[in-house]
Design a protein around this motif. Structure first.
Motif, mmCIF file in Angstrom:
data_model
loop_
_atom_site.group_PDB
_atom_site.id
_atom_site.type_symbol
_atom_site.label_atom_id
_atom_site.label_comp_id
_atom_site.label_asym_id
_atom_site.label_seq_id
_atom_site.Cartn_x
_atom_site.Cartn_y
_atom_site.Cartn_z
ATOM 1 N N ALA A 101 10.378 2.032 5.478
ATOM 2 C CA ALA A 101 9.976 3.104 4.553
ATOM 3 C C ALA A 101 9.024 4.044 5.285
ATOM 4 N N ASP A 102 8.882 5.277 4.731
ATOM 5 C CA ASP A 102 7.945 6.239 5.339
ATOM 6 C C ASP A 102 6.502 5.826 5.068
ATOM 7 N N LEU A 103 6.279 5.257 3.886
ATOM 8 C CA LEU A 103 4.907 4.953 3.465
ATOM 9 C C LEU A 103 4.877 3.573 2.804
ATOM 10 N N HIS A 104 3.785 2.855 3.020
ATOM 11 C CA HIS A 104 3.658 1.476 2.535
ATOM 12 C C HIS A 104 2.501 1.427 1.548
ATOM 13 N N LEU A 105 2.806 1.035 0.304
ATOM 14 C CA LEU A 105 1.814 1.108 -0.769
ATOM 15 C C LEU A 105 1.226 -0.268 -1.068
ATOM 16 N N PHE A 106 -0.107 -0.360 -0.944
ATOM 17 C CA PHE A 106 -0.844 -1.574 -1.332
ATOM 18 C C PHE A 106 -1.633 -1.201 -2.587
ATOM 19 N N HIS A 107 -1.027 -1.338 -3.746
ATOM 20 C CA HIS A 107 -1.633 -0.871 -4.991
ATOM 21 C C HIS A 107 -2.321 -2.030 -5.706
ATOM 22 N N ARG A 108 -3.631 -2.099 -5.594
ATOM 23 C CA ARG A 108 -4.464 -3.109 -6.262
ATOM 24 C C ARG A 108 -4.080 -4.538 -5.841
ATOM 25 N N ILE A 109 -3.836 -4.710 -4.550
ATOM 26 C CA ILE A 109 -3.591 -6.072 -4.059
ATOM 27 C C ILE A 109 -4.738 -6.552 -3.177
ATOM 28 N N ASP A 110 -5.769 -5.696 -3.033
ATOM 29 C CA ASP A 110 -6.921 -6.050 -2.193
ATOM 30 C C ASP A 110 -7.610 -7.332 -2.653
#
Ligand SMILES: C[S@@+](CC[C@H](N)C(=O)[O-])C[C@H]1O[C@@H](n2cnc3c(N)ncnc32)[C@H](O)[C@@H]1O
Length: 229
Positions: free
Chosen positions: A132-141
């Motif tokens: 993918a162009d961009l990798h999303l880490f949405h509230r997985i910290d």
């Protein structure tokens, strides 16, 4: 200031499913597939669409993400109930979007609920970036301690990552955690970290630009260019 403290949550009747610590794919599957509360995956698509319609916070976050992402393809990791990703798809139907989770029953349910999505099982602790162009880490910290997060970022060193923080640790969050942890039914549920603790994670691998994603703090991480000596 670099500060990381445990996050505590009172799951009420669902504590029998999550136990004293919410960690690992089995516990997350129990919460997603066998509970009936806000963390549960809906039984059918009508209910999932209804939940997305009602979730104006997820919509606002997806709108802000869409502004930052444009038409780029996205792989999103640890999507949970995938309400934000459903909004991402609604707002930009032509985008190539991969959604992933590490909990197997959650992956199965997501694939049944979202047949038009590319749903995959992916464990950030062992699997590298998808195409993918961009990798999303949405509230997985919350799920990754410092050493695991750094290892993940080493795997993702050549790619662009958008990290959206669950929250930043400040005095109010510290007070809340101190109050919650003494409740008899409290469950350990990951970590909360300060801005400084976040920004120290990617210093070796990425250059970061601070962003705002509706009500949440975020960073766009670009691979650090290595000097060619
Ligand atoms: C706090 S929830 C956030 C869910 C969703 N991204 C959201 O914003 O609502 C964290 C999610 O990360 C997933 N998760 C935890 N550890 C993971 C790992 N090692 N790899 C992939 N996903 C993981 C859990 O199953 C859970 O659904």
């Amino acid at each position: 200031m670099r500060l990381v403290i445990p996050h505590w949550f009172d799951f009420g009747v669902d504590r029998r499913l999550v136990g004293p610590a919410l960690a690992g794919p089995e516990r997350w599957d129990a919460l997603r597939v066998r509970s009936h509360g806000v963390f549960a995956l809906p039984p059918d698509r009508t209910e999932l669409d209804r939940r997305a319609d009602a979730d104006q916070t997820a919509r606002a976050r997806a709108e802000a993400l869409t502004m930052h992402i444009g038409a780029q393809s996205v792989a999103s990791y640890g999507v949970g109930a995938a309400v934000t990703e459903l909004w991402l798809a609604r707002l930009h139907p032509g985008r190539r979007l991969i959604v992933t989770e590490f909990a197997p029953e959650t992956v199965e349910r997501l694939a049944a609920l979202l047949p038009e999505f590319d749903v995959r099982r992916h464990d950030l602790r062992s699997d590298g970036p998808l195409d993918a162009d961009l990798h999303l880490f949405h509230r997985i910290d919350t799920e990754l301690d410092a050493s695991t997060f750094r290892d993940v970022l080493q795997h993702f060193a050549p790619v662009r990552v958008l990290v959206v923080a669950t929250e930043l640790l400040g005095p109010r969050a510290v007070a809340r955690e101190l109050r919650t942890r003494v409740r008899p039914g409290a469950t350990r549920a990951g970590l909360v970290r300060s801005r400084g603790a976040f920004e120290a994670l990617w210093r070796p691998t990425h250059e970061a630009r601070r962003l705002r994603v509706a009500d949440l703090e975020a960073w766009l991480l670009e691979p650090r260019r290595l000097g060619c000596g």
